[in-house]
Design a protein around this motif. Structure first.
Motif, PDB file in Angstrom:
ATOM      1  N   PHE A  18      -9.421  12.502   0.798  1.00  0.00           N
ATOM      2  CA  PHE A  18      -9.125  11.083   0.973  1.00  0.00           C
ATOM      3  C   PHE A  18     -10.263  10.179   0.484  1.00  0.00           C
ATOM      4  N   LEU A  19     -11.311  10.783  -0.068  1.00  0.00           N
ATOM      5  CA  LEU A  19     -12.508  10.017  -0.408  1.00  0.00           C
ATOM      6  C   LEU A  19     -12.833  10.102  -1.902  1.00  0.00           C
ATOM      7  N   PRO A  20     -13.484   9.070  -2.441  1.00  0.00           N
ATOM      8  CA  PRO A  20     -13.819   9.031  -3.878  1.00  0.00           C
ATOM      9  C   PRO A  20     -15.053   9.869  -4.210  1.00  0.00           C
ATOM     10  N   VAL A  21     -14.943  11.171  -3.991  1.00  0.00           N
ATOM     11  CA  VAL A  21     -16.042  12.087  -4.300  1.00  0.00           C
ATOM     12  C   VAL A  21     -15.509  13.224  -5.170  1.00  0.00           C
ATOM     13  N   SER A  22     -16.426  13.915  -5.827  1.00  0.00           N
ATOM     14  CA  SER A  22     -16.067  15.077  -6.641  1.00  0.00           C
ATOM     15  C   SER A  22     -17.052  16.195  -6.353  1.00  0.00           C
ATOM     16  N   GLU A  23     -16.881  17.315  -7.031  1.00  0.00           N
ATOM     17  CA  GLU A  23     -17.800  18.433  -6.850  1.00  0.00           C
ATOM     18  C   GLU A  23     -19.205  18.073  -7.326  1.00  0.00           C
ATOM     19  N   LYS A  24     -19.310  17.033  -8.145  1.00  0.00           N
ATOM     20  CA  LYS A  24     -20.610  16.605  -8.667  1.00  0.00           C
ATOM     21  C   LYS A  24     -21.354  15.674  -7.703  1.00  0.00           C
ATOM     22  N   THR A  25     -20.660  15.203  -6.677  1.00  0.00           N
ATOM     23  CA  THR A  25     -21.288  14.279  -5.725  1.00  0.00           C
ATOM     24  C   THR A  25     -22.255  15.028  -4.813  1.00  0.00           C
ATOM     25  N   PRO A  26     -23.547  14.670  -4.830  1.00  0.00           N
ATOM     26  CA  PRO A  26     -24.508  15.315  -3.925  1.00  0.00           C
ATOM     27  C   PRO A  26     -24.345  14.745  -2.511  1.00  0.00           C
ATOM     28  N   VAL A  27     -23.781  15.504  -1.624  1.00  0.00           N
ATOM     29  CA  VAL A  27     -23.460  14.992  -0.293  1.00  0.00           C
ATOM     30  C   VAL A  27     -24.723  14.861   0.563  1.00  0.00           C
ATOM     31  N   VAL A  28     -25.009  13.615   0.969  1.00  0.00           N
ATOM     32  CA  VAL A  28     -26.124  13.337   1.865  1.00  0.00           C
ATOM     33  C   VAL A  28     -25.525  13.087   3.241  1.00  0.00           C
ATOM     34  N   THR A  29     -25.743  13.997   4.156  1.00  0.00           N
ATOM     35  CA  THR A  29     -25.067  13.906   5.456  1.00  0.00           C
ATOM     36  C   THR A  29     -25.981  14.278   6.611  1.00  0.00           C
ATOM     37  N   LEU A  30     -25.699  13.716   7.758  1.00  0.00           N
ATOM     38  CA  LEU A  30     -26.308  14.118   9.028  1.00  0.00           C
ATOM     39  C   LEU A  30     -25.214  14.634   9.969  1.00  0.00           C
ATOM     40  N   HIS A  31     -24.103  15.057   9.353  1.00  0.00           N
ATOM     41  CA  HIS A  31     -22.928  15.571  10.081  1.00  0.00           C
ATOM     42  C   HIS A  31     -22.350  14.497  11.009  1.00  0.00           C
ATOM     43  N   GLU A  32     -22.217  13.316  10.450  1.00  0.00           N
ATOM     44  CA  GLU A  32     -21.640  12.181  11.159  1.00  0.00           C
ATOM     45  C   GLU A  32     -20.141  12.360  11.391  1.00  0.00           C
ATOM     46  N   GLY A  33     -19.582  11.495  12.235  1.00  0.00           N
ATOM     47  CA  GLY A  33     -18.158  11.587  12.539  1.00  0.00           C
ATOM     48  C   GLY A  33     -17.884  12.639  13.600  1.00  0.00           C
ATOM     49  N   GLY A  34     -16.618  12.960  13.768  1.00  0.00           N
ATOM     50  CA  GLY A  34     -16.239  13.917  14.799  1.00  0.00           C
ATOM     51  C   GLY A  34     -16.548  13.407  16.198  1.00  0.00           C
ATOM     52  N   THR A  35     -16.521  12.095  16.370  1.00  0.00           N
ATOM     53  CA  THR A  35     -16.863  11.496  17.662  1.00  0.00           C
ATOM     54  C   THR A  35     -15.699  11.611  18.644  1.00  0.00           C
ATOM     55  N   PRO A  36     -15.991  11.644  19.941  1.00  0.00           N
ATOM     56  CA  PRO A  36     -14.923  11.863  20.931  1.00  0.00           C
ATOM     57  C   PRO A  36     -14.015  10.655  21.125  1.00  0.00           C
ATOM     58  N   LEU A  37     -12.772  10.942  21.451  1.00  0.00           N
ATOM     59  CA  LEU A  37     -11.808   9.933  21.874  1.00  0.00           C
ATOM     60  C   LEU A  37     -11.602  10.183  23.367  1.00  0.00           C
ATOM     61  N   LEU A  38     -12.226   9.354  24.184  1.00  0.00           N
ATOM     62  CA  LEU A  38     -12.299   9.616  25.623  1.00  0.00           C
ATOM     63  C   LEU A  38     -11.206   8.879  26.399  1.00  0.00           C
ATOM     64  N   PRO A  39     -10.418   9.582  27.191  1.00  0.00           N
ATOM     65  CA  PRO A  39      -9.459   8.891  28.073  1.00  0.00           C
ATOM     66  C   PRO A  39     -10.234   8.001  29.042  1.00  0.00           C
ATOM     67  N   ALA A  40      -9.688   6.825  29.341  1.00  0.00           N
ATOM     68  CA  ALA A  40     -10.377   5.876  30.228  1.00  0.00           C
ATOM     69  C   ALA A  40      -9.439   5.389  31.321  1.00  0.00           C
ATOM     70  N   PRO A  41      -8.977   6.284  32.194  1.00  0.00           N
ATOM     71  CA  PRO A  41      -7.991   5.905  33.216  1.00  0.00           C
ATOM     72  C   PRO A  41      -8.532   4.941  34.269  1.00  0.00           C
ATOM     73  N   ARG A  42      -9.794   5.077  34.650  1.00  0.00           N
ATOM     74  CA  ARG A  42     -10.353   4.193  35.675  1.00  0.00           C
ATOM     75  C   ARG A  42     -10.517   2.772  35.135  1.00  0.00           C
ATOM     76  N   LEU A  43     -10.927   2.663  33.890  1.00  0.00           N
ATOM     77  CA  LEU A  43     -11.044   1.343  33.263  1.00  0.00           C
ATOM     78  C   LEU A  43      -9.666   0.707  33.121  1.00  0.00           C
ATOM     79  N   ALA A  44      -8.676   1.489  32.711  1.00  0.00           N
ATOM     80  CA  ALA A  44      -7.308   0.983  32.580  1.00  0.00           C
ATOM     81  C   ALA A  44      -6.797   0.455  33.917  1.00  0.00           C
ATOM     82  N   ALA A  45      -7.051   1.214  34.996  1.00  0.00           N
ATOM     83  CA  ALA A  45      -6.597   0.797  36.330  1.00  0.00           C
ATOM     84  C   ALA A  45      -7.282  -0.494  36.750  1.00  0.00           C
TER      85      ALA A  45
END
Length: 356
Positions: A18-45
């Motif tokens: 889904f991203l504008p990269v190719s095999e030639k793109t040198p990936v500079v990463t700190l393993h970002e993303g993969g963040t949690p989606l936390l249920p918030a029932p007490r806040l909702a209440a």
């Protein structure tokens, strides 16, 4: 005992197709993303909401904010194009992210900040990564104008959100929400400052629907601080003012795209007061154990504001993006929180404090 799958390698590898990269793109990463989606029932209440409420906690990115999603892509593409220097204007989170990723990519990073208008936690990050820190007499908008002009004439790559790769990276948060829920939510609430995030999320949701990854799209609900609400007011705010430093912006770079995202999704862009932001900031931490920076709470403040209108129904899913970690602005936390009680001098003092 076997370890869980720990193969997450960052958003570029996770969503490469889904991203504008190719095999030639040198990936500079700190393993970002993969963040949690936390249920918030007490806040909702507490808000009187019967819908399923979730918090997308972007404060758990490597430098503590959602900016890392766009920065991994912006820096990777800059490296691919041979850049040796990168520059950004920032109220804090962008500078921290650019400094970390630029350093990891072997580049020199220059950061232009509004003098005296940056949270110390964010400034500390940029300093630790050996960035060139420069101050401007003026606000974020003045800083952005200056770095844009310089980058257009000299060999230094601009990595603010007007860099198109930034939004390409940020859209992956929408992919993650869909993957975590199984589909897009009914509503997505988030803060609006420079307006890149609401633009990027909407881009991501639309792309996921086009690929058959979700059959529905959310209503995009963006909220500015009342003292920095140019989109809501329909005019540039020359001297934006709010305790939420990350969205203290008077002339958003993605203004028109944000308006389009709200309109196309049948959502809205509205504003909340600093008092409403502070109340939401404390509710998120007090009810759900999640510590976010003040600007992050603007979306939840907007949700609290609209909940009084009885807008939400049981069975709907609501996601609120929390854009940055609370330790980004620890000074504000200490200023706005209950002060420590008097010194405990004896066992009886302690028992009294415990309610025994």
């Amino acid at each position: 005992m076997s370890l869980p799958d720990m193969k997450w390698s960052g958003i570029i590898e996770a969503y490469r197709d889904f991203l504008p990269v190719s095999e030639k793109t040198p990936v500079v990463t700190l393993h970002e993303g993969g963040t949690p989606l936390l249920p918030a029932p007490r806040l909702a209440a507490a808000l009187g909401i019967q819908s399923d409420l979730y918090l997308k906690y972007e404060g758990l990115n490597p430098t503590g904010s959602f900016k890392d999603r766009g920065m991994t892509l912006a820096i990777s593409k800059a490296k691919e194009e041979g850049a040796e220097k990168v520059i950004c204007a920032s109220t804090g989170n962008t500078s921290a992210s650019a400094a970390a990723y630029g350093t990891r990519g072997g580049m020199k990073v220059y950061v232009l900040i509004p003098k005296g208008k940056i949270a110390l936690g964010k400034l500390a990050q940029a300093l630790m990564h050996h960035s060139g820190i420069l101050q401007v007499e003026g606000n974020f908008d003045a800083a952005l104008k200056l770095v844009t002009e310089v980058s257009q004439r000299y060999p230094v790559t601009l990595v603010n959100s007007i860099n198109p790769y930034r939004l390409q990276g940020q859209k992956t948060a929408a992919f993650e929400v869909c993957d975590q829920l199984g589909a897009a939510p009914s509503y997505h609430f988030l803060p609006v400052g420079n307006a890149g995030n609401i633009t990027a999320y909407w881009m991501g949701y639309r792309e996921y629907r086009e690929k058959g990854k979700t059959a529905v799209l959310p209503k995009m609900m963006g909220f500015q601080a009342a003292g920095a609400a140019p989109i809501v007011l329909g005019k540039i705010v020359e001297k934006p003012s709010t305790i939420a430093t990350a969205i203290r912006i008077g002339n958003p770079a993605s203004w028109h795209q944000a308006v389009a995202a709200a309109a196309e999704s049948k959502g809205l862009i509205d504003m909340v007061t600093d008092e409403e932001i502070i109340a939401a900031y404390h509710m998120i931490a007090g009810f759900e154990g999640v510590f976010c920076e003040p600007a992050s709470a603007a979306g939840v403040a907007g949700l609290a504001k609209l909940s009084k209108q009885g807008l939400f129904n049981k069975g709907e899913q609501i996601v609120c993006t929390l854009t940055g970690h609370g330790l980004k602005d620890a000074d504000f936390c200490l200023q706005s929180s209950q002060k420590p009680a008097e010194i405990v001098k004896s066992k009886s003092d302690l028992l009294k404090a415990l309610g025994f």
